[in-house]
Every structure is written in C-alpha cells, then in structure tokens.
Design a protein around this motif. Structure first.
Motif: not given
Length: 603
Positions: A172-196
C-alpha cells in the motif's frame, strides 16, 4: 441491456456483446437519461442538455428523431414517454454506477476487513476511466460526475484502510503515491499513506508527507492540517504502540482441486455465485441442479476457488459420490469432518457425528461445497439444515440433480452451454467455444472456420450443449472430419458409448452418467421417461399425460411424475412444454428396448 458510465459511455446486450450507439447527439441523449437514473426528464430539458443551450430550429422534432434513433438501438420499450417526460427503463443493477454503489454500501456494513477489501476491489474494478467521459464537459453531467468521483475516492480510501487492517502496508505504501499526487490536499488519503509508510519501516517518509501536506494547506488554503493528521504525526514521532501492524492471519486453507482445463461459457454464472455466497449477501445455501455431465462440479469449484480470501477458515470440497444410497446424515458428517480435519470442542450437544460437526464449525467462517448430493439428497438436506442452524458463519454450496428442499435454499439450475442459432452465422457461443477448445487440444491447429462452422454447429446442437458430451466427442476428430463426426452422431448408441480416461467412473461415458441417474428413479418415473422417449420433440402437459397414462399408470398421477422428473433434471420444462435432451431420449429408448426384449414392456 447493461450500461457503462464509469468511463466512456458503453452499452452491452444480455450476452455481454457491445452495442453501438451511433451519432454524438444520440449518445448525449442516452447520457442525459442515465444521469437522471431512470427518472422522467421533460422534453424541453432534454433539448437544453443534448444541444448544450443551442437547440436547432424545430427542436421538438429533432429531439423526436434522436429518441427514435435511440429506440432502434435499445428497443422501443426501453425509452418510454410519460406525462412528466421521457424515461429510460432500468432494471436492477443494469448501470455499472448502480452496481458500484451497491458494492460500496455492502462493504460499509462488513466487519471483516478482508471482506470489505474484496467488495471494494470489485466495486473499483468497474471503473474504466473518468465517469461519463464522453460528456465530461456538458453542464448536465457535472454534478453527477462530481458525485461519482467523490464516491470513487472515498472507496479508494476505504479499501486502503481495509488493506492496512489486514497487513498489506508494504504494498500500500508504494501504491498510494500516485493517488496522493493526484489529490495532494485530501487529508484522509494522506493519513492512510502515513500509516502505511510508518508500518513499512519508512518513518522519515511518513513524517515528510505530513510536512508536505502542512505546506500545501498553508500555501493554498491558509489552514493547518486537521486534528486526525496532527495527532497521527505526533504518534509517529513518539512511535506509539498502536501504530504497529496487525498480526498477519495465516493463509486460508482449501482442498479445492486445481482445474486441468479452463472453464468455458460460465463466466457470468461464476460471478453470480460468488455474489450470492459472499458473507453478508443474505444467502447461505445455494444448490446447483442439473443433469450429470452438465458441469455443476466444475462451476462450483470455479466459483468457490475465487472465494478463499473471503472465508477465514477456508473453502472445502466434500465429495459425496463415494457414499452409498443408504448413507445417513452421520455418514456425510463423518466425511465432512475427515475433509475439514476439524475436531469438536467439548461441550453440550448430542455426541453423534452430526452434532460433533456442528460444534466443530459453530464459530468458523467457511464455505463447504457438498458435491454430488443426488443419491443422498435426504441425508444431505438434513445435514445442511443442521450445519446452517449451528454455524452462522458457515455457507454451503451443494450440487446435485435436484434441490435439497430446505428453508433458505437458493436453487440455481445449470443449463447446457449456449448453442449457435440454427441457420445463421455460427457464433462462438459457449458450446462452440468448448468444442473448439477441446478439439484443438486433440488435433493441434484445429480452429473454427468457414469450412467447418456448420458441421461444428450441428455437432453442438446434436449434443444439446452438454459439456461432458462435447468433451467426450471432440477427440474423435483425430480420425474424422467435422462433417463425418456430425453424421456419426446420428447413431446415438455410439454417442452414449464414447469413452474418456481421467474422469470419475460415473462419467467416463454418457451411458455411465445416465445409468447413475436411472438407478435413482422409481419404476413409475422410468415408465414415464420410456414412453415419452418414443415420441420425439416436445409435449404439452395434456400430450404428455395422454402418452404416459395407461392401465398401470392412472392419468392423475402423471403430472406429479412429470414434476419430479423436472426436479431431477431429466425433463426440461420451458414455455409451457416438456422436452428431453437428445442424449437422455436415446438412453431411455435404449432401456425400453432392453425391457421389451426381456418381455417386460415399457416399465
């Protein structure tokens, strides 16, 4: 019809073939009707939306022309006129967006994160690109596009959280990079990436993504990250214990056999079975019925094989073909316990095999496939009822020539494979596809072409689309042309004797398979089949009664016997008439001839 809006606008017919919707304005009209999700749309609003505020002269007539063009594609009954406007008639989950929302809603109520993950994966797989891609710039679609895209993002986040819960943090940590790049201000997505990232041992990157979020929020919106993101940042700095990854669940176990050949022509049936049997679907017992050789076991194994991750305690095939016809529920329970390798914990309850099995599976989440129940149907029904009552997490998939007949059972008859239409272009229907595939395995280089298509179609129709019959006959092409094989099938006795190795003894020939079914019948049922087999074609109920009734068989008993034979898959009832598969008719005629030779008549 099925409609796709989760990507470019698409239409498919009932067989899954694409349906072309010509001309941009007709596609815009269809998109507008779909945006309103089956509700009525006034004509003036359709004109405004289809022509984007610049209608032509005679707009009402132009709209009627586009409506007529759309009806020619979809069918007149699909686009109806009502007092409130035009409406697209939609049934169930014909629109992929409806199916997407249904899967997301089912996932939301699932407690098991693995099941949530699977349902959300199925939902997200429906997306083929941006929603309503063809009309993305049209004002009428903007709100619906925004709604669906928000649902999609939420589903991506929900699935990511479910994957964290089952320990998939590294991937998940590797796969979320693209989603976060497309939606950089989405906080929930960021927190999931941080946990991963943290769970994957990448603490510095986890802290870095928080700092990036904080900078972007300050620069673009003048705000700070919310409490959840800030608290997670602090917890990472402190390396708090609750951030540790969950203990990994051991892999699911299963004894399902690996298929030797691909399953052909049953793709939709496999998906339906998986949807019906999925935990949370509301169905815990599905029974596949049909004549021997129709492919019930193959279908059951294929469907169950894709569900091992959905049942924490595995998916198990309990084979009942080896049991005798006098077997009891305890005999079946002992077979199941042996297959599952489970022992009953001490506790209250009866100390016989059924009771021990029920205690052993009481708290388990598993799928049990009870295969070949036809000769022990009463015992199998009793055992199935006991297991379902004792184990809320148990699901059963049964196969047999007739239903178990207990409350809560969903019966799914397995039909023969689809046949090509007589007299038309020979399409690669399920029966044709299976025959060609098996023929190519026996004769390298064999394929369907203009020279052999009609002969192949004849073979498939003569064999009624029964998979076992197609598999038994296809190797004969080593020594025959398709035309010779089609003529050979005029000798039905030769067909019944066609033999193959590597199959269970009961299925090495069509005669073996039908022998097993015949032995389970009562004398009166055999008499009805024998008398009907002497009259080719189909029969109305009145004709069947006239053919079968006699001094030894009162007419008032015939309807019940016909119904029982339909239940046992030896007769087919459709459109108010009865009919028999050619192979069944040939077999019954052969048995009648044997008894006549023995001087015993048609009973």
């Amino acid at each position: 019809m099925r409609y796709g809006v989760l990507g470019p606008l698409a239409v498919w017919d009932a067989a899954g073939r694409p349906v072309a919707v010509p001309e941009a304005k007709v596609r815009a009209l269809l998109a507008s009707l779909l945006v309103h999700r089956g509700g009525p749309v006034p004509a003036d609003r359709l004109i405004e939306e289809v022509w984007a505020g610049d209608p032509p002269c005679g707009a009402a007539g132009a709209l009627q022309t586009k409506i007529s063009q759309l009806r020619r594609v979809l069918g007149r009954e699909r686009v109806v006129r009502e007092p409130a406007g035009y409406r697209l008639v939609l049934d169930g989950d014909e629109v992929d967006a409806f199916r997407f929302q249904e899967l997301v809603e089912r996932a939301a109520v699932q407690e098991d994160p693995a099941l949530r993950c699977d349902l959300l994966a199925d939902a997200l797989a429906l997306w083929r690109g941006p929603a309503y891609a063809d009309v993305a710039g049209s004002l009428f679609a903007l709100n619906e596009i925004a709604r669906l895209e928000e649902l999609r993002l939420t589903a991506i986040e929900d699935r990511a959280e479910a994957r964290l819960a089952v320990g998939e943090h590294a991937a998940l940590a590797a796969e979320l990079a693209d989603a976060v790049a497309r939606h950089p201000l989405r906080e929930r997505l960021r927190t999931i990436q941080m946990r991963a990232l943290y769970r994957a041992g990448r603490q510095t990157e986890a802290l870095g993504t928080f700092q990036e979020l904080r900078r972007l929020l300050a620069d673009e919106l003048g705000v700070s990250p919310g409490p959840e993101a800030a608290d997670l940042h602090t917890a990472i700095l402190r390396q708090e214990a609750h951030l540790a990854p969950p203990a990994r669940r051991p892999p699911c176990r299963s004894n399902l056999p690996a298929p030797l050949t691909p399953l052909v022509g049953r793709e939709e049936a496999v998906e339906e079975l998986r949807a019906r049997l999925a935990p949370g679907s509301g169905t815990r017992l599905v029974t596949l019925t049909g004549l021997g050789g129709i492919g019930k076991t193959r279908l059951a194994v294929a469907a169950a094989g894709g569900m091992t991750e959905r049942f924490a305690d595995g998916v198990w095939l309990v084979e009942l073909a080896g049991l005798g016809t006098s077997s009891t529920p305890d005999d079946i329970a002992e077979q199941a316990v042996k297959t599952l390798g489970c022992a009953a914990p001490p506790g209250p309850g009866p100390d016989h095999p059924v009771g021990r099995l029920c205690r052993a599976v009481a708290d388990r989440h598993l799928l049990i496939v009870l295969d070949n129940c036809e000769h022990v149907v009463e015992a199998a029904a009793e055992l199935a009822g006991a297991v379902l009552a004792a184990a809320p997490g148990a699901h059963l998939l049964a196969t047999g020539q007739e239903a178990l007949g207990i409350p809560g059972e969903l019966v799914r008859p397995v039909p023969p494979l689809a046949l090509p239409d007589p007299g038309g272009v020979v399409a690669r229907t399920g029966a044709v596809e299976l025959f060609v595939e098996r023929a190519a395995a026996a004769v390298p280089g064999f394929d369907l072409d203009a020279g052999n298509a009609q002969a192949v179609a004849t073979i498939c129709r003569r064999l009624d689309g029964v998979p076992l019959a197609l598999e038994l006959v296809a190797p004969r092409l080593r020594t025959m042309t398709p035309e010779q094989l089609a003529a050979y099938l005029d000798d039905r006795c030769a067909l019944l004797a066609a033999r193959a190795r590597g199959l269970p003894a009961r299925q090495r020939t069509l005669r073996d398979m039908l022998d097993c079914a015949w032995e389970l019948l009562a004398p009166d049922e055999r008499a009805v089949l024998g008398r009907l087999s002497a009259h080719p074609g189909g029969w109305s109920p009145a004709s069947a009664e006239a053919i079968c009734a006699g001094a030894d068989l009162p007419a008032d008993r015939v309807p019940d016997l016909l119904s029982r034979l339909v239940d046992r898959s030896l007769l087919i009832h459709e459109a108010g008439r009865f009919r028999m598969l050619e192979s069944v008719a040939a077999y019954c005629a052969e048995r009648v001839a044997e008894r006549v030779a023995e001087g015993q008549g048609t009973r």
